[in-house]
Design a protein around this motif. Sequence first.
Motif, short mmCIF file in Angstrom:
data_model
loop_
_atom_site.label_atom_id
_atom_site.label_comp_id
_atom_site.label_asym_id
_atom_site.label_seq_id
_atom_site.Cartn_x
_atom_site.Cartn_y
_atom_site.Cartn_z
N LEU A 170 -25.74 35.03 27.62
CA LEU A 170 -25.23 34.11 26.56
C LEU A 170 -24.06 33.82 26.23
CD1 LEU A 170 -25.77 34.08 23.72
CD2 LEU A 170 -25.30 36.16 23.18
N PHE A 171 -22.94 34.02 26.38
CA PHE A 171 -21.90 34.11 26.82
C PHE A 171 -21.33 32.27 27.56
CE2 PHE A 171 -17.54 33.33 29.10
CZ PHE A 171 -16.56 33.46 27.74
N ILE A 172 -22.48 32.18 28.80
CA ILE A 172 -21.38 31.22 29.77
C ILE A 172 -22.57 30.32 29.14
CG2 ILE A 172 -22.69 30.05 31.71
CD1 ILE A 172 -22.37 32.25 32.86
N ALA A 173 -23.67 29.72 28.53
CA ALA A 173 -24.42 28.71 27.87
C ALA A 173 -24.01 28.62 26.69
CB ALA A 173 -26.00 29.56 27.68
N ALA A 174 -22.98 29.75 25.52
CA ALA A 174 -22.63 29.02 24.85
C ALA A 174 -20.81 28.85 25.02
CB ALA A 174 -21.83 30.52 23.75
N ALA A 175 -20.57 29.16 26.39
CA ALA A 175 -19.21 28.65 26.66
C ALA A 175 -19.43 27.03 26.78
CB ALA A 175 -18.64 29.14 27.57
N LEU A 176 -20.30 26.78 28.29
CA LEU A 176 -20.59 25.34 28.47
C LEU A 176 -20.48 24.09 26.98
CD1 LEU A 176 -23.33 26.35 31.33
CD2 LEU A 176 -20.51 25.71 31.00
N ILE A 177 -21.77 24.49 26.36
CA ILE A 177 -21.81 24.23 25.25
C ILE A 177 -20.07 23.83 24.24
CG2 ILE A 177 -22.44 23.73 22.75
CD1 ILE A 177 -25.36 25.07 23.38
N ALA A 178 -19.61 24.73 24.32
CA ALA A 178 -17.95 24.66 23.29
C ALA A 178 -17.59 23.55 24.59
CB ALA A 178 -17.60 25.59 23.36
N VAL A 179 -17.74 24.27 25.83
CA VAL A 179 -16.22 23.19 26.22
C VAL A 179 -17.17 21.56 26.18
CG1 VAL A 179 -16.34 22.54 28.81
CG2 VAL A 179 -15.62 24.73 28.16
N LEU A 180 -18.54 20.72 26.62
CA LEU A 180 -18.69 19.89 26.27
C LEU A 180 -18.15 19.48 25.26
CD1 LEU A 180 -22.22 20.20 27.93
CD2 LEU A 180 -20.34 18.88 29.15
N GLY A 181 -18.93 20.62 23.82
CA GLY A 181 -18.35 20.01 22.44
C GLY A 181 -16.88 19.11 22.15
N VAL A 182 -16.09 20.31 23.21
CA VAL A 182 -14.29 20.07 23.22
C VAL A 182 -14.03 17.94 23.90
CG1 VAL A 182 -12.13 20.00 23.69
CG2 VAL A 182 -13.45 21.55 22.54
N VAL A 183 -14.66 18.00 24.77
CA VAL A 183 -14.49 16.79 25.77
C VAL A 183 -15.77 15.66 25.12
CG1 VAL A 183 -15.33 15.87 28.03
CG2 VAL A 183 -14.80 18.28 27.67
N ASN A 184 -16.37 16.27 24.36
CA ASN A 184 -17.31 14.59 23.74
C ASN A 184 -16.21 14.50 22.53
OD1 ASN A 184 -19.53 13.06 22.94
ND2 ASN A 184 -19.42 13.88 21.00
N LEU A 185 -15.62 15.50 21.97
CA LEU A 185 -14.79 15.03 20.07
C LEU A 185 -13.93 14.75 20.87
CD1 LEU A 185 -14.47 16.34 17.10
CD2 LEU A 185 -13.68 18.01 18.11
N TYR A 186 -13.07 14.66 22.38
CA TYR A 186 -12.03 14.07 22.20
C TYR A 186 -12.35 12.54 22.71
CZ TYR A 186 -7.85 12.63 25.20
OH TYR A 186 -6.90 11.17 25.80
N SER A 187 -12.96 12.39 23.35
CA SER A 187 -13.62 10.58 22.77
C SER A 187 -14.52 10.02 21.27
CB SER A 187 -14.64 10.83 23.92
OG SER A 187 -15.70 9.65 24.35
N ALA A 188 -15.02 10.89 20.42
CA ALA A 188 -15.15 10.60 19.40
C ALA A 188 -14.09 10.24 18.40
CB ALA A 188 -15.79 12.01 18.88
N THR A 189 -13.09 11.12 18.93
CA THR A 189 -11.93 10.71 17.64
C THR A 189 -10.98 9.53 18.74
OG1 THR A 189 -10.66 12.69 18.90
CG2 THR A 189 -12.26 12.94 16.87
N SER A 190 -11.04 9.47 19.54
CA SER A 190 -10.26 7.83 20.81
C SER A 190 -9.85 7.09 19.82
CB SER A 190 -10.82 7.81 22.56
OG SER A 190 -12.23 7.04 22.17
#
Length: 377
Positions: A18-38
């Motif tokens: 549960l922890f690893i799946a949620a952490a992976l989504i959160a990391v992908l989300g931050v990376v994607n947010l960096y691109s989206a707001t660039s």
Amino acid sequence: MIRGDVSGRARDHFDWPLFIAAALIAVLGVVNLYSATSVYSGSRSELYISQVYWLVLGGILGGVLVAIDYRHLERLGYVLYAFGVFSLGLVFVLARDVRGSSRWIEFGSFRFQPSEFMKVFLVIALAKFLHDDPRSEGRTLKDLLVPAVLTGVPALLILKQPDLGTATILTLVFLTIAALTRVRWKSVAVFVVTVAGAAPIIWSYVLLDYQRDRVTVFLRPEDDILHRGWHAHHSRVAIGNGGLFGNGFMKGTQNQFNFLPDQFSDFPFPVYAEEWGFVGTVLLILLYAFLSLWAIRIASLAKDRFGAVLGVGCGAILFWHALINIGMTSGVLPVVGVTLPLFSYGGSSVTTVMMAIALLMNVSMRRYSAVPAPDRL
């Protein structure tokens, strides 16, 4: 008080999947947010940093929730629910209008969205009600009247803000929990017929003009691409542009040329799909599917009815958010204001999702503790 030996055994059963799946989504989300707001300048270009702060804050709050045996929350079920409804009422007094909606309560530079936290409070209240109800045979609609009222009061307040997306999530969470409480088929048929009959009334007198526009745009997406259909059209274009492997990080044309509005809140999925393609999209969807199925597993292994309903309810929050957001950005559902869990920017949204995951972790870690035999839904 929680005895040390019980706490120790709970820590020994930390739910790493549960922890690893949620952490992976959160990391992908931050990376994607960096691109989206660039594509932005100023404060919006640093939203990904704020997202990290919210994830840390949500993680701390989640850690507190995990440390406290979830069964203690049963006593506070209706208190938390009443606080949530009270906060929704304050919205109409204190909230500031933002693009036609009043959803946030502000205290200086801090603001929060009560409707987000209401999702978790509702799940806890429904779990308490069903735990206190000893009924095990098939339930009728009359038996579900109290849970329906518990859901309807905040849903109507949220719909009044107006926020159709969150009101829909609350309703779907209730229906998901109700579906697992052995409702009689005759009652299900009556409910379906009633909803179908009420649909014209809801369409004409409940939905606002812009909400009806979203449905008509969904049905005829090419009629008004330059205005009402802009979001949905360019979202589909971005997803299609991704192809099999995507255009690469920060190379999605729909985002970089600013064709995608709200790409950091309601439309982060098209940004991700265009950059990482079909392969990356399948990975993300599989992570959400895993979280949803894992929540069902946690609920099935829970030691009591309260924990089982918590598991189903929190899993429903994650499932319906992901399904509706991905569906609306892909063109298979009308556009509504529903965020993508741990992917969309938003302090209240992130904190609520972290609370839901923490409650799932709590139930999972304590399934081995010595409690009476579990009641069945």
